[in-house]
Design an enzyme around this catalytic site. Sequence first.
Site, PDB file in Angstrom:
ATOM      1  N   THR A 174      55.112  20.201  23.764  1.00  0.00           N
ATOM      2  CA  THR A 174      55.984  21.281  23.290  1.00  0.00           C
ATOM      3  C   THR A 174      57.207  21.444  24.190  1.00  0.00           C
ATOM      4  O   THR A 174      58.351  21.299  23.741  1.00  0.00           O
ATOM      5  CB  THR A 174      55.187  22.606  23.231  1.00  0.00           C
ATOM      6  OG1 THR A 174      54.044  22.380  22.428  1.00  0.00           O
ATOM      7  CG2 THR A 174      56.018  23.725  22.642  1.00  0.00           C
ATOM      8  N   LYS A 191      52.942  27.628  35.460  1.00  0.00           N
ATOM      9  CA  LYS A 191      52.665  28.900  36.147  1.00  0.00           C
ATOM     10  C   LYS A 191      51.266  28.939  36.730  1.00  0.00           C
ATOM     11  O   LYS A 191      51.034  29.478  37.807  1.00  0.00           O
ATOM     12  CB  LYS A 191      52.876  30.066  35.173  1.00  0.00           C
ATOM     13  CG  LYS A 191      51.949  30.049  33.953  1.00  0.00           C
ATOM     14  CD  LYS A 191      52.685  29.932  32.641  1.00  0.00           C
ATOM     15  CE  LYS A 191      51.734  29.624  31.509  1.00  0.00           C
ATOM     16  NZ  LYS A 191      52.328  29.605  30.209  1.00  0.00           N
ATOM     17  N   GLU A 232      61.842  27.807  37.224  1.00  0.00           N
ATOM     18  CA  GLU A 232      62.362  28.903  36.382  1.00  0.00           C
ATOM     19  C   GLU A 232      61.570  29.057  35.094  1.00  0.00           C
ATOM     20  O   GLU A 232      61.333  30.159  34.606  1.00  0.00           O
ATOM     21  CB  GLU A 232      63.840  28.632  36.058  1.00  0.00           C
ATOM     22  CG  GLU A 232      64.526  29.734  35.290  1.00  0.00           C
ATOM     23  CD  GLU A 232      64.647  31.014  36.100  1.00  0.00           C
ATOM     24  OE1 GLU A 232      63.922  31.960  35.759  1.00  0.00           O
ATOM     25  OE2 GLU A 232      65.446  31.076  37.050  1.00  0.00           O
ATOM     26  N   VAL A 245      58.004  31.392  34.464  1.00  0.00           N
ATOM     27  CA  VAL A 245      57.886  32.838  34.228  1.00  0.00           C
ATOM     28  C   VAL A 245      58.907  33.266  33.181  1.00  0.00           C
ATOM     29  O   VAL A 245      60.110  33.102  33.377  1.00  0.00           O
ATOM     30  CB  VAL A 245      58.114  33.649  35.526  1.00  0.00           C
ATOM     31  CG1 VAL A 245      57.934  35.144  35.251  1.00  0.00           C
ATOM     32  CG2 VAL A 245      57.178  33.189  36.625  1.00  0.00           C
ATOM     33  N   ILE A 270      64.216  33.437  30.082  1.00  0.00           N
ATOM     34  CA  ILE A 270      64.868  34.505  30.863  1.00  0.00           C
ATOM     35  C   ILE A 270      65.023  34.024  32.310  1.00  0.00           C
ATOM     36  O   ILE A 270      64.035  33.666  32.938  1.00  0.00           O
ATOM     37  CB  ILE A 270      64.009  35.795  30.870  1.00  0.00           C
ATOM     38  CG1 ILE A 270      63.654  36.237  29.451  1.00  0.00           C
ATOM     39  CG2 ILE A 270      64.711  36.897  31.642  1.00  0.00           C
ATOM     40  CD1 ILE A 270      62.662  37.400  29.401  1.00  0.00           C
ATOM     41  N   GLY A 275      50.894  30.496  15.926  1.00  0.00           N
ATOM     42  CA  GLY A 275      51.105  29.564  17.034  1.00  0.00           C
ATOM     43  C   GLY A 275      51.586  30.219  18.318  1.00  0.00           C
ATOM     44  O   GLY A 275      51.983  29.527  19.252  1.00  0.00           O
ATOM     45  N   LYS A 319      51.944  34.779  36.333  1.00  0.00           N
ATOM     46  CA  LYS A 319      53.379  35.055  36.442  1.00  0.00           C
ATOM     47  C   LYS A 319      53.642  36.198  37.428  1.00  0.00           C
ATOM     48  O   LYS A 319      54.624  36.184  38.174  1.00  0.00           O
ATOM     49  CB  LYS A 319      53.934  35.387  35.050  1.00  0.00           C
ATOM     50  CG  LYS A 319      53.802  34.192  34.091  1.00  0.00           C
ATOM     51  CD  LYS A 319      53.960  34.594  32.632  1.00  0.00           C
ATOM     52  CE  LYS A 319      53.789  33.410  31.693  1.00  0.00           C
ATOM     53  NZ  LYS A 319      53.679  33.797  30.265  1.00  0.00           N
ATOM     54  N   GLY A 349      57.839  29.146  23.991  1.00  0.00           N
ATOM     55  CA  GLY A 349      58.435  28.354  22.906  1.00  0.00           C
ATOM     56  C   GLY A 349      59.199  27.174  23.461  1.00  0.00           C
ATOM     57  O   GLY A 349      59.670  27.176  24.601  1.00  0.00           O
TER      58      GLY A 349
HETATM   59  N1  HSE Z   1      50.937  31.891  26.060  1.00  0.00           N
HETATM   60  C1  HSE Z   1      52.122  32.318  26.748  1.00  0.00           C
HETATM   61  C2  HSE Z   1      52.666  33.539  26.020  1.00  0.00           C
HETATM   62  C3  HSE Z   1      53.109  31.199  26.761  1.00  0.00           C
HETATM   63  O1  HSE Z   1      52.140  33.932  24.977  1.00  0.00           O
HETATM   64  O2  HSE Z   1      53.594  34.145  26.510  1.00  0.00           O
HETATM   65  C4  HSE Z   1      54.183  31.348  27.808  1.00  0.00           C
HETATM   66  O3  HSE Z   1      53.688  31.363  29.091  1.00  0.00           O
END
Ligand code: HSE
Length: 424
Positions: free
Chosen positions: A12, A104, A128, A131, A135, A186, A204, A301
């Site tokens: 991904t 992370k 970067e 977390v 952003i 998803g 995080k 994403g």
């Molecule tokens: N599973 C995490 C979320 C993905 O839903 O934010 C990003 O770390």
Amino acid sequence: MKCGVGVIGAGTVGGGVVKTLLANRALMKGKTGVELRLAHVAELRQECLKEFDLTGVTVSADAAALIADPAVNVVCELIGGLEPAKKFILAALNAKKHVVTANKMLLAHAGPELARAAIANGVELRYEAAVAGGIPIIKALREGLVANSIQVAYGILNGTCNYILSRMTYDNMEFDDALNLAVRLGFAETPPDLDIEGHDTAHKCQILASLAYSTEIDLKDIYVEGITKVTHADVAYAREMGYLIKLLAVIRAVDGEVEARVHPTLVPEDHLLASVRNEFNAIHVTGDIADSTLYYGRGAGRMPTASAVLADIMDIARRGDAPAPAPFVYGPRRPIRAIGSLTGRYYVRFNTLDEPGVLGKICTILGDRGVSIASVIQKERHEDNFVHVVLMTHETVESSIRSALAEIDQIGFVQEKTHVLRVL
Ligand code: HSE
């Protein structure tokens, strides 16, 4: 200036990095003068690569070959998980290659060890993307807010949990239905436990707290509570009291100690974080000089995370031969405050028999511990003889409320373990 990039893992996030490197190379060169070149992609599942035109790019199924490839200056570890990701990162750092990662979990478990390897080899380890995806919160803490003593940071750091809580809030869903929807769309990991039990947010939180306070933090010292016990009834009572429920990471300096905790929290509906809906993330940071700042965007994403990875690669490339900054700077260890010492307001939901004296008994036990009640909700009962009694307390110490609830929950009129939530 040119910089060769190697990508380990084209799933991904890695696929998003490959796609962006191929599509936006000229755009990035136009902005910075730096030419990033995708030199090598290492991926076990070659079918992931079918969507890309990789003419001129070395493609292998061998991370070691990528690390050893002289055309690669920056190694992107985008496979996630603890191993073999850690092995690959250490091998790359020891081969004096810069590393960019979105991992992370690994940073939260082994950040100090990886940081020491980067420093010893005079190369960069950047993260970067680990977390809050797109952003730039790591850059904000390391650079934008560098002159500040960070007083407090609140983070909505898991898109899945924020999506589930949003569906419970705005579509009146129960937790299980909202979770199923998040899985179908998803957003949630498979299985979703790391998300909904709060551990992804804790990873995080550990990274942000280490950065904010320049201290090593053991993951096990972070108090973690997920959202699985939050019911639609809690969401509705909270709204009636003027709050929304959000899964927050809270990072705060208090009396020489650091608070680093993760739990569902009642956020006042006029607070900026209350407006962060669906799968979005946000971090509210207060510094002694900048005062309140807010960072908002997509925390997960393919493309938002790729955006963060590319920003790290570009920072490394632009720095050229200047000394590599340390990934984390650790000063003296700062103690992590025990959750029992926390002070704040609490939301408490009892499920009790609807009988004379119940409310009086509850209030007496709370009062004996010095816990003062700010407001109460009780609705008329319907099908059975049980009712919810919902209290909001004034400021109190967590150990006092815990000890009062331990006593109340032993009494026969309480039907199930009382649910308690912290208030921002
Ligand atoms: N599973 C995490 C979320 C993905 O839903 O934010 C990003 O770390």
